[in-house]
Design a protein around this motif. Structure first.
Motif, PDB file in Angstrom:
ATOM      1  N   THR A   1      51.741 -43.113  -6.336  1.00 19.46           N
ATOM      2  CA  THR A   1      52.990 -43.072  -7.095  1.00 19.46           C
ATOM      3  C   THR A   1      53.882 -44.264  -6.765  1.00 19.46           C
ATOM      4  OG1 THR A   1      52.960 -40.652  -7.229  1.00 19.46           O
ATOM      5  CG2 THR A   1      55.091 -41.733  -7.528  1.00 19.46           C
ATOM      6  N   ILE A   2      54.011 -44.570  -5.472  1.00 17.62           N
ATOM      7  CA  ILE A   2      54.835 -45.703  -5.057  1.00 17.62           C
ATOM      8  C   ILE A   2      54.242 -47.010  -5.585  1.00 17.62           C
ATOM      9  CG2 ILE A   2      55.626 -47.063  -3.075  1.00 17.62           C
ATOM     10  CD1 ILE A   2      55.859 -44.459  -1.516  1.00 17.62           C
ATOM     11  N   GLY A   3      52.930 -47.147  -5.487  1.00 16.44           N
ATOM     12  CA  GLY A   3      52.286 -48.353  -5.993  1.00 16.44           C
ATOM     13  C   GLY A   3      52.511 -48.529  -7.477  1.00 16.44           C
ATOM     14  N   ARG A   4      52.430 -47.437  -8.226  1.00 17.37           N
ATOM     15  CA  ARG A   4      52.662 -47.507  -9.675  1.00 17.37           C
ATOM     16  C   ARG A   4      54.116 -47.835  -9.970  1.00 17.37           C
ATOM     17  NH1 ARG A   4      49.808 -48.966 -13.417  1.00 17.37           N
ATOM     18  NH2 ARG A   4      48.220 -47.338 -13.338  1.00 17.37           N
ATOM     19  N   ALA A   5      55.039 -47.262  -9.190  1.00 13.85           N
ATOM     20  CA  ALA A   5      56.457 -47.546  -9.398  1.00 13.85           C
ATOM     21  C   ALA A   5      56.759 -49.025  -9.159  1.00 13.85           C
ATOM     22  CB  ALA A   5      57.307 -46.676  -8.475  1.00 13.85           C
ATOM     23  N   LEU A   6      56.146 -49.602  -8.132  1.00 13.72           N
ATOM     24  CA  LEU A   6      56.392 -51.008  -7.810  1.00 13.72           C
ATOM     25  C   LEU A   6      55.797 -51.937  -8.868  1.00 13.72           C
ATOM     26  CD1 LEU A   6      55.767 -51.070  -3.948  1.00 13.72           C
ATOM     27  CD2 LEU A   6      57.956 -51.008  -5.157  1.00 13.72           C
ATOM     28  N   THR A   7      54.663 -51.560  -9.443  1.00 16.33           N
ATOM     29  CA  THR A   7      54.026 -52.436 -10.421  1.00 16.33           C
ATOM     30  C   THR A   7      54.605 -52.271 -11.820  1.00 16.33           C
ATOM     31  OG1 THR A   7      52.260 -50.794 -10.773  1.00 16.33           O
ATOM     32  CG2 THR A   7      51.842 -52.540  -9.166  1.00 16.33           C
ATOM     33  N   ASP A   8      54.980 -51.036 -12.199  1.00 17.18           N
ATOM     34  CA  ASP A   8      55.374 -50.779 -13.586  1.00 17.18           C
ATOM     35  C   ASP A   8      56.722 -50.078 -13.760  1.00 17.18           C
ATOM     36  OD1 ASP A   8      53.066 -51.816 -15.134  1.00 17.18           O
ATOM     37  OD2 ASP A   8      51.971 -50.349 -13.964  1.00 17.18           O
ATOM     38  N   GLY A   9      57.399 -49.694 -12.683  1.00 13.87           N
ATOM     39  CA  GLY A   9      58.717 -49.096 -12.820  1.00 13.87           C
ATOM     40  C   GLY A   9      58.743 -47.576 -12.842  1.00 13.87           C
ATOM     41  N   LYS A  10      59.979 -47.038 -12.959  1.00 11.06           N
ATOM     42  CA  LYS A  10      60.187 -45.596 -12.871  1.00 11.06           C
ATOM     43  C   LYS A  10      59.445 -44.822 -13.953  1.00 11.06           C
ATOM     44  CE  LYS A  10      64.892 -45.777 -10.959  1.00 11.06           C
ATOM     45  NZ  LYS A  10      66.313 -45.440 -11.222  1.00 11.06           N
ATOM     46  N   ARG A  11      59.554 -45.304 -15.195  1.00 12.17           N
ATOM     47  CA  ARG A  11      58.969 -44.557 -16.312  1.00 12.17           C
ATOM     48  C   ARG A  11      57.465 -44.392 -16.135  1.00 12.17           C
ATOM     49  NH1 ARG A  11      56.500 -45.247 -21.156  1.00 12.17           N
ATOM     50  NH2 ARG A  11      57.122 -43.850 -22.848  1.00 12.17           N
ATOM     51  N   ALA A  12      56.779 -45.497 -15.801  1.00  4.50           N
ATOM     52  CA  ALA A  12      55.333 -45.450 -15.602  1.00  4.50           C
ATOM     53  C   ALA A  12      54.976 -44.580 -14.398  1.00  4.50           C
ATOM     54  CB  ALA A  12      54.778 -46.858 -15.423  1.00  4.50           C
ATOM     55  N   ALA A  13      55.805 -44.653 -13.356  1.00  5.21           N
ATOM     56  CA  ALA A  13      55.537 -43.860 -12.158  1.00  5.21           C
ATOM     57  C   ALA A  13      55.655 -42.367 -12.455  1.00  5.21           C
ATOM     58  CB  ALA A  13      56.500 -44.259 -11.043  1.00  5.21           C
ATOM     59  N   LEU A  14      56.711 -41.988 -13.173  1.00  6.83           N
ATOM     60  CA  LEU A  14      56.892 -40.579 -13.518  1.00  6.83           C
ATOM     61  C   LEU A  14      55.780 -40.091 -14.450  1.00  6.83           C
ATOM     62  CD1 LEU A  14      60.768 -40.477 -14.039  1.00  6.83           C
ATOM     63  CD2 LEU A  14      59.468 -39.455 -12.151  1.00  6.83           C
ATOM     64  N   LEU A  15      55.377 -40.954 -15.382  1.00  4.42           N
ATOM     65  CA  LEU A  15      54.275 -40.607 -16.271  1.00  4.42           C
ATOM     66  C   LEU A  15      52.987 -40.427 -15.474  1.00  4.42           C
ATOM     67  CD1 LEU A  15      53.377 -40.197 -19.211  1.00  4.42           C
ATOM     68  CD2 LEU A  15      52.905 -42.646 -19.331  1.00  4.42           C
ATOM     69  N   SER A  16      52.787 -41.285 -14.479  1.00  5.96           N
ATOM     70  CA  SER A  16      51.612 -41.177 -13.621  1.00  5.96           C
ATOM     71  C   SER A  16      51.635 -39.889 -12.808  1.00  5.96           C
ATOM     72  CB  SER A  16      51.533 -42.379 -12.670  1.00  5.96           C
ATOM     73  OG  SER A  16      51.282 -43.576 -13.379  1.00  5.96           O
ATOM     74  N   VAL A  17      52.825 -39.480 -12.367  1.00  5.31           N
ATOM     75  CA  VAL A  17      52.967 -38.234 -11.613  1.00  5.31           C
ATOM     76  C   VAL A  17      52.510 -37.050 -12.467  1.00  5.31           C
ATOM     77  CG1 VAL A  17      54.629 -36.604 -10.625  1.00  5.31           C
ATOM     78  CG2 VAL A  17      54.789 -39.033 -10.071  1.00  5.31           C
ATOM     79  N   VAL A  18      52.970 -37.017 -13.716  1.00  2.00           N
ATOM     80  CA  VAL A  18      52.588 -35.931 -14.614  1.00  2.00           C
ATOM     81  C   VAL A  18      51.090 -35.955 -14.893  1.00  2.00           C
ATOM     82  CG1 VAL A  18      52.861 -34.981 -16.940  1.00  2.00           C
ATOM     83  CG2 VAL A  18      54.865 -35.825 -15.699  1.00  2.00           C
ATOM     84  N   ALA A  19      50.567 -37.151 -15.195  1.00  2.00           N
ATOM     85  CA  ALA A  19      49.142 -37.283 -15.500  1.00  2.00           C
ATOM     86  C   ALA A  19      48.287 -36.926 -14.289  1.00  2.00           C
ATOM     87  CB  ALA A  19      48.845 -38.704 -15.963  1.00  2.00           C
ATOM     88  N   HIS A  20      48.704 -37.382 -13.111  1.00  2.00           N
ATOM     89  CA  HIS A  20      47.982 -37.074 -11.883  1.00  2.00           C
ATOM     90  C   HIS A  20      47.963 -35.570 -11.641  1.00  2.00           C
ATOM     91  CE1 HIS A  20      47.456 -36.627  -7.484  1.00  2.00           C
ATOM     92  NE2 HIS A  20      46.668 -37.680  -7.601  1.00  2.00           N
ATOM     93  N   SER A  21      49.096 -34.910 -11.888  1.00  2.00           N
ATOM     94  CA  SER A  21      49.173 -33.459 -11.707  1.00  2.00           C
ATOM     95  C   SER A  21      48.241 -32.733 -12.666  1.00  2.00           C
ATOM     96  CB  SER A  21      50.617 -32.980 -11.921  1.00  2.00           C
ATOM     97  OG  SER A  21      51.481 -33.528 -10.941  1.00  2.00           O
ATOM     98  N   LEU A  22      48.141 -33.220 -13.899  1.00  2.00           N
ATOM     99  CA  LEU A  22      47.229 -32.608 -14.859  1.00  2.00           C
ATOM    100  C   LEU A  22      45.776 -32.802 -14.430  1.00  2.00           C
ATOM    101  CD1 LEU A  22      48.921 -33.569 -18.262  1.00  2.00           C
ATOM    102  CD2 LEU A  22      48.847 -31.320 -17.161  1.00  2.00           C
TER     103      LEU A  22
END
Length: 213
Positions: free
Chosen positions: A28-49
């Motif tokens: 999540t942190i890596g995604r936030a650093l590369t693509d920002g909050k929106r992508a990180a939050l989207l990744s959190v949801v997708a990862h949870s699914l």
């Protein structure tokens, strides 16, 4: 009905496991650093699914079969590790285009689909989730409390809810730090590369971690 004592003990164990930074948090942190909050939050949801898919498979009995087979678990582990490394390399290669990505919305639909797909695959190939749901989760069910698969789904759902909240907070925190770096193209490029390196490191860590860890 799951005994209240079992639920309380599981919530404590799940919270401790989730709050301590692990692979999910690092991704999540890596995604936030590369693509920002929106992508990180989207990744959190997708990862949870993706992890939810693992939970359903375990509750149905398939996860236990995979966990019991060293070959199958190794395949899952290395698939997830290689995919993480691929995502990290891709992030490093694209670090110079981060500024343009912040200033234009033209690629947003494509980027959204890609980020969601990557997060889901990472969650669905998470060997630690298979081990946790197969080996730890059953310890908190009560044979006299109703169908075992249903109890596992309920407890697993609680686990995912806690993880969703915790990972989202990490995403927001890392995304906020990234916003400061975004004020300078050079700093943004550096932090984008750092995020990619972090994801590659996570993939390497997953690959060399034994199934018993």
């Amino acid at each position: 009905m799951i005994p209240a004592g079992n639920i309380a003990a599981f919530l404590v164990a799940a919270t401790v496991l989730i709050v301590v930074p692990g692979p999910g948090v690092l991704f999540t942190i890596g995604r936030a650093l590369t693509d920002g909050k929106r992508a990180a939050l989207l990744s959190v949801v997708a990862h949870s699914l993706g992890v939810l898919l693992v939970l359903v498979m375990v509750a149905a009995g398939l996860g236990a079969v995979v966990a019991a087979s060293s070959i199958a678990l190794t395949v899952v582990k290395f698939t997830g590790a290689l995919y993480l490394i691929y995502i990290g390399v891709q992030a490093i290669r694209e670090r110079r285009s981060l500024r343009e990505a912040l200033e234009t919305q033209a690629r947003q639909p494509e980027r959204t689909r890609r980020v969601f797909r990557q997060g889901f695959v990472v969650g669905a190939t998470n060997p630690k989730a298979i081990i946790f749901f197969s080996a730890v989760l059953p310890q908190f069910v009560d044979p006299s409390g109703g169908p075992i698969p249903l109890q596992m789904l309920v407890l697993g759902g609680m686990f995912l809810l806690i993880a969703l909240v915790s990972d989202s907070l990490w995403a927001l925190l890392a995304g906020t730090a990234r916003n400061w770096f975004a004020r300078s193209p050079r700093r943004l490029e550096a932090v984008g590369g750092a995020g990619g390196v972090m994801i590659i490191g996570l993939g390497a860590s997953v690959a060399v971690t034994g199934s018993s860890n």
